[in-house]
Design a protein around this motif. Sequence first.
Motif, PDB file in Angstrom:
ATOM      1  N   ARG A   1       0.847  -1.192   0.000  1.00 10.40           N
ATOM      2  CA  ARG A   1       0.000   0.000   0.000  1.00 10.40           C
ATOM      3  C   ARG A   1       0.880   1.237   0.000  1.00 10.40           C
ATOM      4  NH1 ARG A   1      -2.894   2.950   4.235  1.00 10.40           N
ATOM      5  NH2 ARG A   1      -4.758   3.803   3.277  1.00 10.40           N
TER       6      ARG A   1
ATOM      7  N   LYS B   1      -3.726   0.667  -3.113  1.00 10.53           N
ATOM      8  CA  LYS B   1      -3.556  -0.685  -2.586  1.00 10.53           C
ATOM      9  C   LYS B   1      -3.105  -1.604  -3.718  1.00 10.53           C
ATOM     10  CE  LYS B   1      -7.102   0.099   0.858  1.00 10.53           C
ATOM     11  NZ  LYS B   1      -7.375   1.483   0.470  1.00 10.53           N
TER      12      LYS B   1
ATOM     13  N   ASP C   1      -3.418  -4.520  -5.315  1.00 14.45           N
ATOM     14  CA  ASP C   1      -4.345  -5.625  -5.448  1.00 14.45           C
ATOM     15  C   ASP C   1      -3.938  -6.439  -6.674  1.00 14.45           C
ATOM     16  OD1 ASP C   1      -6.450  -7.373  -5.751  1.00 14.45           O
ATOM     17  OD2 ASP C   1      -8.003  -5.816  -5.858  1.00 14.45           O
TER      18      ASP C   1
END
Length: 167
Positions: free
Chosen positions: A3, A10, A12
Amino acid sequence: MLRCEECDYKYDLALAGQVSALARHYVAEYAEPLTSDPAALRRRGTPQLWSPLEYACHVRDVLLVQRERLLAARRSDSPVTEPMGRDERVEHDGYIDQEPADVARQLHDAALLFAHGLDRLGPEDWERTLSVPYPEIAVRTLSWFAVHTLHELRHHLLDIRRQLEHA
């Protein structure tokens, strides 16, 4: 890196397959700020921050370097990549003297080249690895690599917008 506290991004990894489309989207958002007053684009808010134009040049070069790194990871197993010389490029390539309209076009083209490389990855390719030098030296998958590149696009667009708001 999971992050970014500064921009609240973030990492992901489930987004990896969408980075190609997202990169095209984010780079299109650079076009409008690059039509701002050229003097404002060249002005540094503080000596330690790059100007909006310098950030845009940096992102263009990041996309080109990342494309080459992506291709290297397709050619060989876990290649070790070299630092791009991000700070040196500002002066060596004369970022501050470049024309904003040219940089906008080049950014678009660099994003298309990078996205094309991502589009050619097969399902098994996303787990291929390469050694990346930033933010620290680490072996990363192409999934992480794609998501990290998207972070660069988003984060520096925020940098540009913040500086232009205060210009």
